[in-house]
Design a protein around this motif. Structure first.
Motif, PDB file in Angstrom:
ATOM      1  N   VAL A   1      15.918   0.271  12.202  1.00 17.04           N
ATOM      2  CA  VAL A   1      17.133   0.527  12.977  1.00 17.04           C
ATOM      3  C   VAL A   1      16.785   0.665  14.453  1.00 17.04           C
ATOM      4  O   VAL A   1      17.426   0.063  15.325  1.00 17.04           O
ATOM      5  CB  VAL A   1      17.851   1.800  12.473  1.00 17.04           C
ATOM      6  CG1 VAL A   1      18.980   2.191  13.421  1.00 17.04           C
ATOM      7  CG2 VAL A   1      18.396   1.580  11.072  1.00 17.04           C
ATOM      8  N   ALA A   2      15.747   1.438  14.741  1.00 14.99           N
ATOM      9  CA  ALA A   2      15.351   1.672  16.132  1.00 14.99           C
ATOM     10  C   ALA A   2      14.682   0.445  16.746  1.00 14.99           C
ATOM     11  O   ALA A   2      14.920   0.116  17.911  1.00 14.99           O
ATOM     12  CB  ALA A   2      14.414   2.875  16.210  1.00 14.99           C
TER      13      ALA A   2
ATOM     14  N   GLU B   1       0.821  -1.206   0.000  1.00 14.07           N
ATOM     15  CA  GLU B   1       0.000   0.000   0.000  1.00 14.07           C
ATOM     16  C   GLU B   1       0.861   1.264   0.000  1.00 14.07           C
ATOM     17  O   GLU B   1       0.441   2.311  -0.502  1.00 14.07           O
ATOM     18  CB  GLU B   1      -0.914  -0.009   1.231  1.00 14.07           C
ATOM     19  CG  GLU B   1      -1.869  -1.203   1.280  1.00 14.07           C
ATOM     20  CD  GLU B   1      -2.721  -1.195   2.536  1.00 14.07           C
ATOM     21  OE1 GLU B   1      -2.631  -0.193   3.293  1.00 14.07           O
ATOM     22  OE2 GLU B   1      -3.471  -2.164   2.761  1.00 14.07           O
ATOM     23  N   VAL B   2       2.072   1.167   0.538  1.00 13.88           N
ATOM     24  CA  VAL B   2       2.975   2.325   0.588  1.00 13.88           C
ATOM     25  C   VAL B   2       3.586   2.590  -0.786  1.00 13.88           C
ATOM     26  O   VAL B   2       3.582   3.720  -1.277  1.00 13.88           O
ATOM     27  CB  VAL B   2       4.085   2.097   1.636  1.00 13.88           C
ATOM     28  CG1 VAL B   2       5.116   3.226   1.577  1.00 13.88           C
ATOM     29  CG2 VAL B   2       3.492   1.973   3.031  1.00 13.88           C
TER      30      VAL B   2
ATOM     31  N   MET C   1       8.521  10.298  -1.371  1.00  7.62           N
ATOM     32  CA  MET C   1       8.917   8.901  -1.269  1.00  7.62           C
ATOM     33  C   MET C   1      10.271   8.757  -0.571  1.00  7.62           C
ATOM     34  O   MET C   1      10.502   7.803   0.161  1.00  7.62           O
ATOM     35  CB  MET C   1       8.956   8.259  -2.664  1.00  7.62           C
ATOM     36  CG  MET C   1       9.276   6.763  -2.643  1.00  7.62           C
ATOM     37  SD  MET C   1       8.208   5.783  -1.543  1.00  7.62           S
ATOM     38  CE  MET C   1       6.622   5.929  -2.387  1.00  7.62           C
ATOM     39  N   ARG C   2      11.175   9.714  -0.776  1.00  8.29           N
ATOM     40  CA  ARG C   2      12.470   9.675  -0.083  1.00  8.29           C
ATOM     41  C   ARG C   2      12.252   9.700   1.422  1.00  8.29           C
ATOM     42  O   ARG C   2      12.852   8.921   2.171  1.00  8.29           O
ATOM     43  CB  ARG C   2      13.333  10.874  -0.497  1.00  8.29           C
ATOM     44  CG  ARG C   2      13.785  10.857  -1.928  1.00  8.29           C
ATOM     45  CD  ARG C   2      14.334  12.206  -2.338  1.00  8.29           C
ATOM     46  NE  ARG C   2      15.742  12.333  -2.026  1.00  8.29           N
ATOM     47  CZ  ARG C   2      16.715  12.193  -2.930  1.00  8.29           C
ATOM     48  NH1 ARG C   2      16.417  11.901  -4.176  1.00  8.29           N
ATOM     49  NH2 ARG C   2      17.963  12.335  -2.581  1.00  8.29           N
ATOM     50  N   ARG C   3      11.388  10.607   1.853  1.00  8.73           N
ATOM     51  CA  ARG C   3      11.117  10.701   3.294  1.00  8.73           C
ATOM     52  C   ARG C   3      10.443   9.429   3.807  1.00  8.73           C
ATOM     53  O   ARG C   3      10.746   8.949   4.908  1.00  8.73           O
ATOM     54  CB  ARG C   3      10.236  11.920   3.567  1.00  8.73           C
ATOM     55  CG  ARG C   3       9.870  12.091   5.031  1.00  8.73           C
ATOM     56  CD  ARG C   3       9.186  13.410   5.300  1.00  8.73           C
ATOM     57  NE  ARG C   3      10.088  14.541   5.071  1.00  8.73           N
ATOM     58  CZ  ARG C   3       9.767  15.799   5.366  1.00  8.73           C
ATOM     59  NH1 ARG C   3       8.587  16.085   5.889  1.00  8.73           N
ATOM     60  NH2 ARG C   3      10.630  16.766   5.152  1.00  8.73           N
TER      61      ARG C   3
ATOM     62  N   TRP D   1      13.180   6.634   4.146  1.00 11.02           N
ATOM     63  CA  TRP D   1      14.040   6.813   5.310  1.00 11.02           C
ATOM     64  C   TRP D   1      13.284   6.541   6.605  1.00 11.02           C
ATOM     65  O   TRP D   1      13.847   5.999   7.561  1.00 11.02           O
ATOM     66  CB  TRP D   1      14.627   8.224   5.323  1.00 11.02           C
ATOM     67  CG  TRP D   1      15.747   8.416   4.361  1.00 11.02           C
ATOM     68  CD1 TRP D   1      15.813   9.312   3.334  1.00 11.02           C
ATOM     69  CD2 TRP D   1      16.985   7.693   4.315  1.00 11.02           C
ATOM     70  NE1 TRP D   1      17.001   9.193   2.651  1.00 11.02           N
ATOM     71  CE2 TRP D   1      17.742   8.209   3.231  1.00 11.02           C
ATOM     72  CE3 TRP D   1      17.520   6.660   5.075  1.00 11.02           C
ATOM     73  CZ2 TRP D   1      19.009   7.730   2.917  1.00 11.02           C
ATOM     74  CZ3 TRP D   1      18.784   6.179   4.757  1.00 11.02           C
ATOM     75  CH2 TRP D   1      19.514   6.712   3.680  1.00 11.02           C
ATOM     76  N   SER D   2      12.013   6.888   6.642  1.00  9.25           N
ATOM     77  CA  SER D   2      11.209   6.611   7.827  1.00  9.25           C
ATOM     78  C   SER D   2      11.095   5.109   8.078  1.00  9.25           C
ATOM     79  O   SER D   2      11.242   4.643   9.215  1.00  9.25           O
ATOM     80  CB  SER D   2       9.816   7.228   7.657  1.00  9.25           C
ATOM     81  OG  SER D   2       8.985   6.900   8.745  1.00  9.25           O
TER      82      SER D   2
END
Length: 295
Positions: A173-174, A114-115, A161-163, A166-167
């Protein structure tokens, strides 16, 4: 962690990598930067286990990568130039990835559909470059890798889409402690996501540090003084416009301020440098500075 010791790689007598060392802490986001031809892509191909070193060692989690299936199942790699042929679509590659990666997450694959909103049946070779990158990121994220290697990962993607990408990566990572090594020429973007940085030049590692330590060790100074500059300043660059001197000085901020106080400045502002500025001035010290061209 990712550990590279004294890595060399020769192609027909040309040394693409020359005694390079690299250390990427577990759970970090490591930005790999350098000018074109520095050897970044060659290094990443060694980390992915595609190339055999001429000499030196490449280990991930303490184990050698080359011809080690157990290690390769824990890492994913997205190259700068994607290889696409035939009629395979995203769904076809998803089945292939599931057969290789035991950790592949079907639920996440459906959620991210969906993303990215790509046609799963359309041949990937018919996608635009940006859509191909989205497909590669979609599949790589769903593999749930412990280590993710990215070479210009968001090149060709629009700002939204870049943001989004990275999200998603920062979530892993977190949340899972995934380790990311990313090579990119977009230093402003790397500055927002990286906690460690390595600067390559001519097949060697010029320096590698945490981003905080790197920014603390080099200072931009705007100075107005009627007295000579004190001795002992490690000045990388100096420019004067009117009465204002702009200095790029290597050293801790408080040490630089103490030395500059000796020249009784009328104005003395110490400013942090961006990663892009650090990159320019560090390479300027190895004859890669911006040249003045007279036409």
């Amino acid at each position: 962690m990712i550990d590279v010791q004294n890595l060399t790689k020769s192609f027909d007598g040309f040394w693409a990598l020359d005694g390079l060392c690299l250390h990427v802490p577990r759970g970090s986001v490591y930005g790999l930067v350098g000018p074109n031809g520095a050897g970044k892509t060659t290094l990443i191909r060694h980390l992915a286990g595609v190339l055999r070193p001429t000499s030196g060692s490449v280990t991930i989690g303490g184990l050698p990568v080359y011809e080690n299936l157990a290690v390769k199942r824990r890492l994913a790699w997205i190259p700068d130039e994607l290889f696409c042929q035939g009629s395979d679509g995203v769904r076809d590659l998803m089945r292939l990835y599931k057969s290789v990666y035991p950790s592949f997450d079907d639920t996440r694959y459906k959620q991210l559909g969906e993303v990215f909103a790509l046609d799963e049946k359309r041949p990937i070779r018919r996608f635009s470059k940006g859509m191909q990158k989205q497909a590669a990121l979609w599949l790589a994220i769903c593999c749930r890798p412990d280590y993710l290697l990215l070479d210009e990962p968001v090149d060709g993607l629009d700002p939204v889409m870049r943001r989004q990408v990275w999200s998603l990566l920062m979530e892993d990572v977190a949340g899972r402690g995934m380790t990311v090594l990313v090579s990119s020429h977009n230093l402003r973007e790397l500055e927002d996501v990286c906690d460690h940085v390595g600067i390559m030049h001519k097949g060697k590692m010029l320096l590698e540090r945490s981003l905080d330590a790197l920014q603390e060790n080099i200072v931009k100074v705007q100075l107005v003084t009627e007295h000579p500059l004190p001795e002992g300043l490690n000045i990388l660059h100096k420019q004067t416009v009117g009465r204002i001197q702009t200095l790029i000085v290597r050293g801790e901020q408080h040490e630089v301020a103490e030395k500059l106080a000796q020249c009784q400045p009328l104005l003395c502002d110490l400013l942090p440098l961006s990663l892009e500025e650090i990159f320019i001035y560090e390479l300027g010290g190895v004859d890669y500075d911006i040249k003045n061209i007279v036409l």
